[in-house]
Design a protein around this motif. Structure first.
Motif, PDB file in Angstrom:
ATOM      1  N   GLY A  52      12.297  57.301 110.367  1.00 39.60           N
ATOM      2  CA  GLY A  52      11.449  56.119 110.404  1.00 39.60           C
ATOM      3  C   GLY A  52      10.438  56.183 111.540  1.00 39.60           C
ATOM      4  N   PRO A  53       9.204  55.698 111.307  1.00 37.95           N
ATOM      5  CA  PRO A  53       8.151  55.757 112.330  1.00 37.95           C
ATOM      6  C   PRO A  53       8.501  55.017 113.617  1.00 37.95           C
ATOM      7  N   TRP A  72      11.138  57.127 120.649  1.00 39.97           N
ATOM      8  CA  TRP A  72      11.547  58.345 121.360  1.00 39.97           C
ATOM      9  C   TRP A  72      10.394  58.881 122.204  1.00 39.97           C
ATOM     10  N   ARG A  73       9.175  58.818 121.671  1.00 41.39           N
ATOM     11  CA  ARG A  73       8.020  59.266 122.447  1.00 41.39           C
ATOM     12  C   ARG A  73       7.799  58.350 123.654  1.00 41.39           C
ATOM     13  N   GLU A  74       8.019  57.062 123.466  1.00 41.45           N
ATOM     14  CA  GLU A  74       7.806  56.096 124.548  1.00 41.45           C
ATOM     15  C   GLU A  74       8.677  56.413 125.761  1.00 41.45           C
ATOM     16  N   LYS A  75       9.833  57.035 125.530  1.00 41.71           N
ATOM     17  CA  LYS A  75      10.762  57.328 126.617  1.00 41.71           C
ATOM     18  C   LYS A  75      10.306  58.498 127.495  1.00 41.71           C
ATOM     19  N   LEU A  76       9.289  59.233 127.049  1.00 44.20           N
ATOM     20  CA  LEU A  76       8.811  60.362 127.841  1.00 44.20           C
ATOM     21  C   LEU A  76       8.200  59.864 129.149  1.00 44.20           C
ATOM     22  N   THR A  77       8.400  60.643 130.212  1.00 36.11           N
ATOM     23  CA  THR A  77       7.788  60.308 131.494  1.00 36.11           C
ATOM     24  C   THR A  77       6.618  61.223 131.825  1.00 36.11           C
ATOM     25  N   SER A  78       6.440  62.279 131.036  1.00 37.41           N
ATOM     26  CA  SER A  78       5.326  63.209 131.238  1.00 37.41           C
ATOM     27  C   SER A  78       5.131  64.007 129.949  1.00 37.41           C
ATOM     28  N   ILE A  80      15.976  65.040 120.463  1.00 38.98           N
ATOM     29  CA  ILE A  80      16.039  63.891 119.568  1.00 38.98           C
ATOM     30  C   ILE A  80      17.486  63.408 119.512  1.00 38.98           C
ATOM     31  N   PRO A  81      17.741  62.113 119.711  1.00 38.90           N
ATOM     32  CA  PRO A  81      19.131  61.632 119.814  1.00 38.90           C
ATOM     33  C   PRO A  81      19.956  61.751 118.546  1.00 38.90           C
ATOM     34  N   PHE A  82      19.318  61.677 117.363  1.00 39.86           N
ATOM     35  CA  PHE A  82      20.064  61.739 116.107  1.00 39.86           C
ATOM     36  C   PHE A  82      20.269  63.189 115.702  1.00 39.86           C
ATOM     37  N   LEU A 133       4.272  73.120 117.112  1.00 42.07           N
ATOM     38  CA  LEU A 133       5.054  72.064 117.757  1.00 42.07           C
ATOM     39  C   LEU A 133       4.205  71.239 118.712  1.00 42.07           C
ATOM     40  N   GLY A 134       3.264  71.902 119.376  1.00 42.00           N
ATOM     41  CA  GLY A 134       2.347  71.206 120.260  1.00 42.00           C
ATOM     42  C   GLY A 134       3.013  70.622 121.493  1.00 42.00           C
ATOM     43  N   VAL A 135       2.311  69.699 122.114  1.00 41.41           N
ATOM     44  CA  VAL A 135       2.799  68.976 123.287  1.00 41.41           C
ATOM     45  C   VAL A 135       2.819  67.492 122.941  1.00 41.41           C
ATOM     46  N   ILE A 136       3.920  66.838 123.238  1.00 41.72           N
ATOM     47  CA  ILE A 136       4.059  65.414 122.950  1.00 41.72           C
ATOM     48  C   ILE A 136       3.770  64.644 124.236  1.00 41.72           C
ATOM     49  N   THR A 137       2.800  63.748 124.166  1.00 47.15           N
ATOM     50  CA  THR A 137       2.413  62.993 125.354  1.00 47.15           C
ATOM     51  C   THR A 137       3.000  61.590 125.316  1.00 47.15           C
ATOM     52  N   PRO A 138       3.324  61.045 126.491  1.00 49.67           N
ATOM     53  CA  PRO A 138       3.870  59.683 126.526  1.00 49.67           C
ATOM     54  C   PRO A 138       2.860  58.684 125.976  1.00 49.67           C
ATOM     55  N   LYS A 139       3.359  57.692 125.300  1.00 50.35           N
ATOM     56  CA  LYS A 139       2.493  56.650 124.763  1.00 50.35           C
ATOM     57  C   LYS A 139       3.343  55.430 124.497  1.00 50.35           C
ATOM     58  N   ALA A 140       2.850  54.279 124.856  1.00 45.20           N
ATOM     59  CA  ALA A 140       3.601  53.048 124.627  1.00 45.20           C
ATOM     60  C   ALA A 140       3.845  52.873 123.140  1.00 45.20           C
ATOM     61  N   ALA A 141       5.050  52.484 122.799  1.00 43.86           N
ATOM     62  CA  ALA A 141       5.405  52.287 121.390  1.00 43.86           C
ATOM     63  C   ALA A 141       4.630  51.118 120.818  1.00 43.86           C
TER      64      ALA A 141
END
Length: 652
Positions: free
Chosen positions: A580-581, A587-593, A604-606, A638-646
């Motif tokens: 689910g989106p 999960w992305r929101e939890k990133l700090t960098s 990924i927790p699941f 795979l790229g780089v995943i950047t933090p972003k507010a959910a």
């Protein structure tokens, strides 16, 4: 969207399927015709055979046996005396006499003569091995070690955790070294879900014999408690001094972390260490950055061997998420060797940790260990070594080799079982036939499965080759005429779409999940309605999800929607398609960098989604090579995943 698969009810035309066809296979259709069309080379080998009332009685017998209903199975089997699957009729009659309605082994001797007669009559078959597995559970409960040992020596698959535990109990009862048996048990006592009665007896027996320490037993019990098996936990290790901390960590790991910072000095060094390991695990599953600190405190105290498998694995993930390569290396060094060797993830990340320390030569050695594996981490390891991820050279098989597969008894039986919607039994027969095959034979079997449209068997069979390969079979592209124009119209990467379908349904068109997802792309009904409305598909009803073109259209459009919604990240979009989106965004929101995609995927927790994302993207890379002769760096994909507010997504 992929959940545990089960097969949907027949369409009317399926009732005239043939011995050589499987219910769950996709079919092509003649224009304006509803009759299944076989590939020409196999048309003459199939004679239509209707699903009869006797077949339906056989299916009812199987269901009664599943419930261990002795009376019903006796009644039904007596009416199937001349049924072609005489071994299954006998098995379904005998098996309920071995187990009670709750699935526990019966402690009596009433069915022994029937079991022995069956094993003698059907020796060497898949079903005989299955019944031997069942009987071993009964013999183990009975403590009939002489007969148990004799039968265990003949158990081919040897894939039952309880049976393994009974085998260790048998050796213990005969005076074998308990310390050695305790060491052997470490390869068995990995997942409490499979322990059952046998393993719950084994652990305290090893403690009583002096082979296992009480601390080791408590650690095994704690692993069960972490998974919610509290009664089992007590049977395994007795009262746990940190039992309350385990419960607190499961309920609210952040609070448990804060509280234990204040109270840890009340506990022994050992209990402090294992408590921090438990707290670290549940913090890591919440993607809480304090997980790294909890595990560092545990690492300073030691006792890595007393951490559960879950805690050991999440220790690595916590280090990855924090980019703490020292913790990553220490965590993998302290792993159960069986766990470490079983998953190529830990070999890859160990190499990365060595590389981060500047030990390039040792890192290279680590990558070389898995570089020939055709999976997610095998591909990443090859890239670290500067090697290409092209599909290997294709090994071709002859028509004679393919035709020989049509006479294989296991395949003939498997196909007929598929035709009766008995996929579990069909897979058993098919896979048993694959045992001891050479790579060439496996490829011939995969090609045969392709010609009779059993695409899940194509993938399963071709996936088993070791030296000689055909990736057009390992990564097949059925429905390309239907999917290509859909993908082209919305500019959806076709290799990625195929990578997702391979993971979702294995190309079983009428596959459905326990929560209602269906078809090739496992589309949920509510999602289908939403997408249909968005793309202007008028007069849509959910029964149309069984239509190939409709399923591909809705699934592809939804995949494209989540890709756009998640800034073009294939990692986030693949995770969103499965979980689910909203979860993917959280999960992305939890990133700090900014975090590399491979680390994001591994943390990924699941468990299901974590595995799903890695498989889909690994698949996509090989599909690109198979379809276009092109490869893309998996790291780049795979790229780089950047933090972003959910943000709240309107997507279902």
């Amino acid at each position: 969207m992929k959940k545990q698969l089960k097969t949907r009810k027949y369409h009317q035309w399926v009732k005239i399927l043939v011995l050589g066809l499987a219910l769950n296979a996709p079919y092509t259709f003649a224009e304006k015709s509803k009759k299944p069309v076989l590939p020409k080379s196999y048309e003459s080998k199939a004679t239509p055979a209707e699903i009869t009332d006797t077949d339906r009685m056989f299916i009812d017998l199987r269901e009664a046996a599943r419930k261990n209903d002795v009376f019903r199975t006796q009644q039904l089997s007596s009416n199937l005396a001349n049924y072609p699957f005489d071994d299954y009729v006998a098995y379904f009659r005998i098996k309920p006499q071995l187990f009670d309605s709750a699935g526990g082994a019966r402690n009596d001797y009433s069915a022994d003569a029937q079991v022995v007669a069956f094993l003698n009559q059907y020796q060497g078959t898949a079903l005989a091995d299955r019944l031997r597995n069942d009987w071993l559970l009964v013999l183990g409960k009975r403590k009939d070690w002489v007969r148990f040992d004799a039968e265990y020596a003949k158990f081919v698959l040897d894939d039952d955790t309880q049976v393994k535990c009974y085998s260790l109990l048998s050796k213990l009862s005969q005076g074998e070294n308990p310390t050695k048996l305790a060491i052997d048990s470490r390869a068995v006592l990995l997942d409490p879900s499979y322990f059952g009665q046998a393993c719950q007896e084994l652990v305290p027996s090893l403690v009583a014999a002096g082979g296992m320490t009480p601390s080791e037993a408590k650690a095994i019990g704690r692993a069960a408690s972490e998974r919610g098996f509290d009664t089992m936990a007590k049977r395994l290790g007795g009262d746990d001094p940190i039992g309350d901390i385990v419960k607190a960590a499961k309920a609210d790991p952040s609070k448990a972390y804060r509280d234990f910072l204040q109270t840890s000095s009340r506990y022994s060094k050992e209990n402090q260490a294992v408590a921090w390991g438990v707290i670290g695990q549940f913090l890591a599953k919440k993607l809480d950055p304090n997980a790294d600190d909890a595990y560092r405190l545990q690492q300073e105290l030691g006792y890595n061997e007393l951490l559960s498998v879950e805690s050991q694995e999440w220790k690595v993930r916590a280090g990855l998420r924090a980019k703490d390569w020292v913790l990553v290396k220490n965590a993998i060094d302290g792993m159960n060797p069986v766990v470490r060797s079983k998953d190529p993830a830990w070999t890859y990340w160990y190499g990365r940790a060595l590389k981060a320390e500047g030990q390039d030569a040792k890192a290279k050695d680590s990558f070389e260990l898995i570089a020939e594996q055709y999976n997610f981490y095998g591909q990443l390891a090859r890239e670290e070594l500067g090697k290409s991820n092209h599909a290997p050279a294709r090994t071709k098989v002859t028509e004679q080799e393919i035709d020989a597969m049509a006479t294989r008894k296991g395949f003939i039986r498997g196909e007929r079982l598929y035709a009766m919607n008995l996929r579990f039994e069909g897979n058993r027969e098919w896979n048993w036939e694959l045992r001891n095959m050479t790579d060439k034979q496996l490829l011939a079997a995969a090609e045969y499965a392709k010609r009779i449209n059993l695409y899940d068997r194509v993938v399963n069979t071709a996936d088993r080759t070791k030296q000689e390969h055909d990736f057009s079979l390992r990564y097949p592209t059925p429905y390309r005429d239907e999917l290509s124009p859909i993908a082209r119209q919305i500019d959806l990467n076709l290799a990625w779409a195929y990578g997702l379908i391979r993971q979702e349904s294995r190309f079983i068109m009428n596959a459905s999940s326990s929560v209602g997802a269906s078809g090739l792309m496992q589309v949920m009904p509510n999602t289908a309605k939403y997408v249909a409305k968005k793309i202007g598909m008028t007069n849509y009803t959910n029964d149309k999800l069984s239509d190939t073109n409709t399923n591909l259209t809705l699934g592809s459009n939804y995949l494209n929607m989540v890709l756009i919604d998640l800034d073009g990240s294939w990692v986030l979009a693949s995770a969103a398609y499965n979980a689910g989106p909203s979860r993917s965004k959280a999960w992305r929101e939890k990133l700090t960098s900014p975090t590399e995609g491979a680390i994001f995927a591994e943390t990924i927790p699941f468990t299901e989604t974590r595995t799903y994302v890695k498989n889909v993207l690994s698949n996509a890379n090989y599909y690109s090579s198979v379809m276009n002769g092109q490869t893309q760096s998996l790291k780049q994909r795979l790229g780089v995943i950047t933090p972003k507010a959910a943000t709240q997504s309107e997507l279902p």
